[in-house]
Design an enzyme around this catalytic site. Structure first.
Site, PDB file in Angstrom:
ATOM      1  N   GLY A  80      59.918  15.738  33.302  1.00 46.30           N
ATOM      2  CA  GLY A  80      59.117  15.751  34.529  1.00 46.30           C
ATOM      3  C   GLY A  80      57.627  15.817  34.260  1.00 46.30           C
ATOM      4  N   ARG A 144      63.696  10.611  31.220  1.00 53.10           N
ATOM      5  CA  ARG A 144      64.586  11.728  30.914  1.00 53.10           C
ATOM      6  C   ARG A 144      65.732  11.364  29.956  1.00 53.10           C
ATOM      7  NH1 ARG A 144      63.470  16.329  33.403  1.00 53.10           N
ATOM      8  NH2 ARG A 144      62.468  16.327  35.443  1.00 53.10           N
ATOM      9  N   ASP A 175      64.602  21.066  26.783  1.00 51.44           N
ATOM     10  CA  ASP A 175      65.594  20.095  26.308  1.00 51.44           C
ATOM     11  C   ASP A 175      64.958  19.058  25.372  1.00 51.44           C
ATOM     12  OD1 ASP A 175      67.849  21.113  27.597  1.00 51.44           O
ATOM     13  OD2 ASP A 175      67.373  20.089  29.467  1.00 51.44           O
ATOM     14  N   LYS A 201      55.729  21.505  27.374  1.00 45.57           N
ATOM     15  CA  LYS A 201      55.364  21.014  28.710  1.00 45.57           C
ATOM     16  C   LYS A 201      56.408  21.420  29.729  1.00 45.57           C
ATOM     17  CE  LYS A 201      57.572  18.341  30.439  1.00 45.57           C
ATOM     18  NZ  LYS A 201      58.568  17.483  31.058  1.00 45.57           N
ATOM     19  N   THR A 202      56.055  21.873  30.855  1.00 51.43           N
ATOM     20  CA  THR A 202      56.875  21.941  32.062  1.00 51.43           C
ATOM     21  C   THR A 202      56.164  22.820  33.088  1.00 51.43           C
ATOM     22  OG1 THR A 202      58.944  22.549  33.138  1.00 51.43           O
ATOM     23  CG2 THR A 202      58.426  23.814  31.169  1.00 51.43           C
ATOM     24  N   ASP A 204      57.657  24.316  35.201  1.00 55.70           N
ATOM     25  CA  ASP A 204      58.585  25.415  35.503  1.00 55.70           C
ATOM     26  C   ASP A 204      58.202  26.729  34.822  1.00 55.70           C
ATOM     27  OD1 ASP A 204      59.839  23.401  36.808  1.00 55.70           O
ATOM     28  OD2 ASP A 204      61.719  23.498  35.701  1.00 55.70           O
TER      29      ASP A 204
HETATM   30  P1  FBP Z   1      60.839  19.320  33.239  1.00 59.46           P
HETATM   31  O1  FBP Z   1      61.716  20.485  32.926  1.00 59.46           O
HETATM   32  O2  FBP Z   1      61.254  18.070  32.608  1.00 59.46           O
HETATM   33  O3  FBP Z   1      59.394  19.640  32.991  1.00 59.46           O
HETATM   34  O4  FBP Z   1      60.915  19.038  34.802  1.00 59.46           O
HETATM   35  C1  FBP Z   1      60.762  20.057  35.707  1.00 59.46           C
HETATM   36  C2  FBP Z   1      60.998  19.626  37.124  1.00 59.46           C
HETATM   37  O5  FBP Z   1      59.780  19.355  37.758  1.00 59.46           O
HETATM   38  C3  FBP Z   1      61.792  20.695  37.864  1.00 59.46           C
HETATM   39  O6  FBP Z   1      60.940  21.655  38.411  1.00 59.46           O
HETATM   40  C4  FBP Z   1      62.570  19.885  38.854  1.00 59.46           C
HETATM   41  O7  FBP Z   1      63.784  20.504  39.174  1.00 59.46           O
HETATM   42  C5  FBP Z   1      62.830  18.596  38.135  1.00 59.46           C
HETATM   43  O8  FBP Z   1      61.787  18.446  37.200  1.00 59.46           O
HETATM   44  C6  FBP Z   1      62.863  17.403  39.034  1.00 59.46           C
HETATM   45  O9  FBP Z   1      63.276  16.301  38.306  1.00 59.46           O
HETATM   46  P2  FBP Z   1      62.985  14.794  38.683  1.00 59.46           P
HETATM   47  O10 FBP Z   1      61.562  14.527  38.381  1.00 59.46           O
HETATM   48  O11 FBP Z   1      63.865  14.033  37.768  1.00 59.46           O
HETATM   49  O12 FBP Z   1      63.304  14.637  40.120  1.00 59.46           O
END
Ligand code: FBP
Length: 552
Positions: A80, A144, A175, A201-202, A204
């Site tokens: 993400g 992803r 991951d 990175k994230t 979250d």
């Molecule tokens: P990452 O763990 O890859 O940084 O992504 C986090 C996130 O933004 C979460 O907060 C959310 O649940 C998810 O990605 C949403 O995924 P997508 O962008 O595939 O809809």
């Protein structure tokens, strides 16, 4: 020429700060610490990663070799979007150029897919300059796809060799960094001269530990959400007629919800980790929210703001068991499940495979939520929680509960709700000064790790609540952060997710104040991120980091 906003034009000139060890360039002296172990299941991790396990932590000091050969480096953005990704790439670029001006940087397109399919662009100065201090991942895109099979590793090797790439930087979450480690192990154990470095990175905020203070993007994303929450708090307090139920991104941990609560002081914030710890059922959560709303109503306030973490559903013990069972069913019988075209047939398919107890939980949920729970997993086997509308589920259930309470004369107020979901709004914002500096430093540190010959390491920049003159830079072996977890119906080595600690300073501060925030109208309005102006409004660090570091 592409039109850019006045802010973007000014912001392009911002020179991010670096830790002192890197201010003279990425040729550094690496000081190695003790051999490391793993976050859990050490024996299993050691067996799975014989070549990279146990490497020492590394801290950089200014100095080191006087010359470094040119290096070709590949970079991918994985998962993400998170504010600051472009600055990581700019940091890598400037860092490898400081190692040797003939070094080259290649960006593989759309994340791991570009690496597997050999789709790339050479990132030259003009491209890098266009993206300095900007949000988004659009410079090279992200994806992803999970880099995990032998074919993926062989393709990576082939495509890197063709470009004479001797190091790859993988910018991703837990991951993706797990996969970076698998890749590093694959190359090192086969004596293939291809280093792999990860960057945390994230948005979250769940990729952190003793050596990784925070994941980049968390600061900016939380500031964007907090601005919006503050605006909604003010609207609620102006109109005095709605309860706003706001779901906040954060796939699993509640760091974002907690940080936004600390910044804005809304009436109710649910912290998933506490729900799990107290073994609360969905009904318990609904009851506690309804009681808080009724108590506020007694004070004449029929309005308020409630924050709900995106990952909540998986932390409610009964729901967690249900999701675990659904994950196993959908992983083992994916092909049969995919063949079903009718929604009722799909629900029946899983229903008959669940235990009696779990089928009861499943049946108690509204049909829409049942379907959302059976939707495609992401490539890492995770439920796509951002698509489960918990904010609507809770608003509906709380409304129902308040009606029951009203019938018993336990609630005499009014209840009208609005629901929101803030997630994607924050992921591509222009990085705050904190993220701009932190990301650039992470990228530059990754270049220094490449220059010093390390592999299987994550770039680490520390002491970031202090002015940059006190920041330190180095690397942490990725195996040190790993344990074994059940994913996609199988045991896998993964980086341990950092959940909100109920004994941690940020949660404790929240817990101490929440009763007052629930009853009173004590909102704080942070306003938009400031990039220019007094340091006390521009150079902030997250409340989470501030409280976590204070205790040390
Ligand atoms: P990452 O763990 O890859 O940084 O992504 C986090 C996130 O933004 C979460 O907060 C959310 O649940 C998810 O990605 C949403 O995924 P997508 O962008 O595939 O809809």
């Amino acid at each position: 020429m592409k039109k850019i906003s006045p802010l973007q034009a000014k912001r392009a000139a911002y020179q991010p700060k670096l830790p002192p060890a890197l201010t003279a360039g990425a040729i550094v002296k690496a000081v190695e610490g003790k051999a490391t172990t793993a976050a859990g299941d050490a024996a299993k991790i050691k067996k799975l990663f014989p070549a990279t396990y146990g490497s020492p932590e590394v801290t950089f000091q200014m100095g080191g070799a006087s010359k470094c050969p040119a290096v070709n480096v590949g970079v991918i953005l994985s998962g993400g979007q998170a504010p600051g990704g472009h600055n990581v790439i700019a940091g890598i670029f400037d860092g490898i150029k400081s190692l040797n001006s003939r070094s080259k940087l290649y960006g593989f397109l759309r994340g791991p897919d570009g690496l597997i399919k050999n789709e790339y662009v050479e990132l030259k100065k003009d491209i890098i300059d266009d993206y300095r201090n900007t949000g988004g991942f659009d410079m090279i895109g992200s994806g992803r796809t999970k880099l995990e099979t032998e074919e993926h590793f062989q393709a990576t090797q082939k495509h890197c060799e063709a470009l004479n790439i001797s190091a790859l930087v993988i910018i991703g979450g837990d991951d993706s960094n797990t996969n970076a480690c698998l890749l590093a192990e694959y190359f090192k154990s086969r004596k293939i001269p291809l280093q792999v470095i990860g960057c945390p990175k994230t948005i979250d905020g769940d990729l952190k530990n003793e050596n990784i203070e925070t994941s980049f993007g968390f600061d900016t994303a939380c500031r964007v959400y907090s601005e919006l929450i503050g605006n909604i708090c003010r609207d609620a307090n102006s109109a005095k007629k709605y309860w706003h139920f706001i779901k906040l991104m954060g796939r699993s941990a509640s760091h974002i919800a907690l940080e936004c609560a600390l910044q804005t002081q809304p009436n109710i914030t649910i912290i998933s980790e506490e729900v799990a710890e107290k073994k609360m059922t969905l009904a318990d959560i609904v009851d506690s929210m309804a009681e808080a709303i009724a108590a506020r109503s007694l004070k004449g306030c029929n309005f308020g703001v409630a924050l709900i973490p995106e990952g909540l559903i998986e932390f409610i013990p009964e729901m967690k068991k249900l999701i675990g069972a659904l994950n196993d069913i959908l992983a083992k019988e994916a092909e049969e499940f995919k063949k079903l075209n009718d929604l009722d047939d799909s629900l029946e398919f899983v229903r008959v495979r669940l235990s009696k107890e779990l089928a009861k939980v499943f049946n108690s949920l509204p049909g829409g939520i049942q379907l959302q729970l059976c939707m495609d997993r992401d490539p890492h086997g995770n439920v796509q929680v951002s698509q489960i509308e918990t904010e609507k589920l809770l608003a509906e259930m709380v409304g129902k509960r308040l009606k029951e309470m009203a019938a018993k004369k336990q609630f005499k107020g009014k209840f009208s709700s609005q629901t929101h979901f803030f997630g994607y709004e924050g992921r591509c914002a222009a990085p705050s000064n904190y993220d701009a500096d932190y990301c650039y430093s992470l990228g530059y540190t990754a270049a220094a790790l490449v220059g010093a010959g390390y592999t299987g390491y994550m770039s680490s920049v520390r002491n970031t609540t202090q002015p940059s003159a006190k920041w330190s830079a180095g690397g942490v072996p990725i195996t040190m952060m790993m344990n074994v977890e059940r994913r996609h119906g199988a045991d896998k080595p993964v980086i341990r997710k950092a959940l909100c600690e109920l004994e941690g300073a940020p949660f404790k501060f929240f817990a101490k104040n929440r009763a007052k925030w629930a009853l009173e109208t004590d909102y704080v309005y942070p306003g938009p991120i400031q990039y220019f102006g007094p340091s006390e409004v521009c150079d902030l660090v997250s409340k989470t980091l501030e409280l976590e570091q204070k205790k040390k």
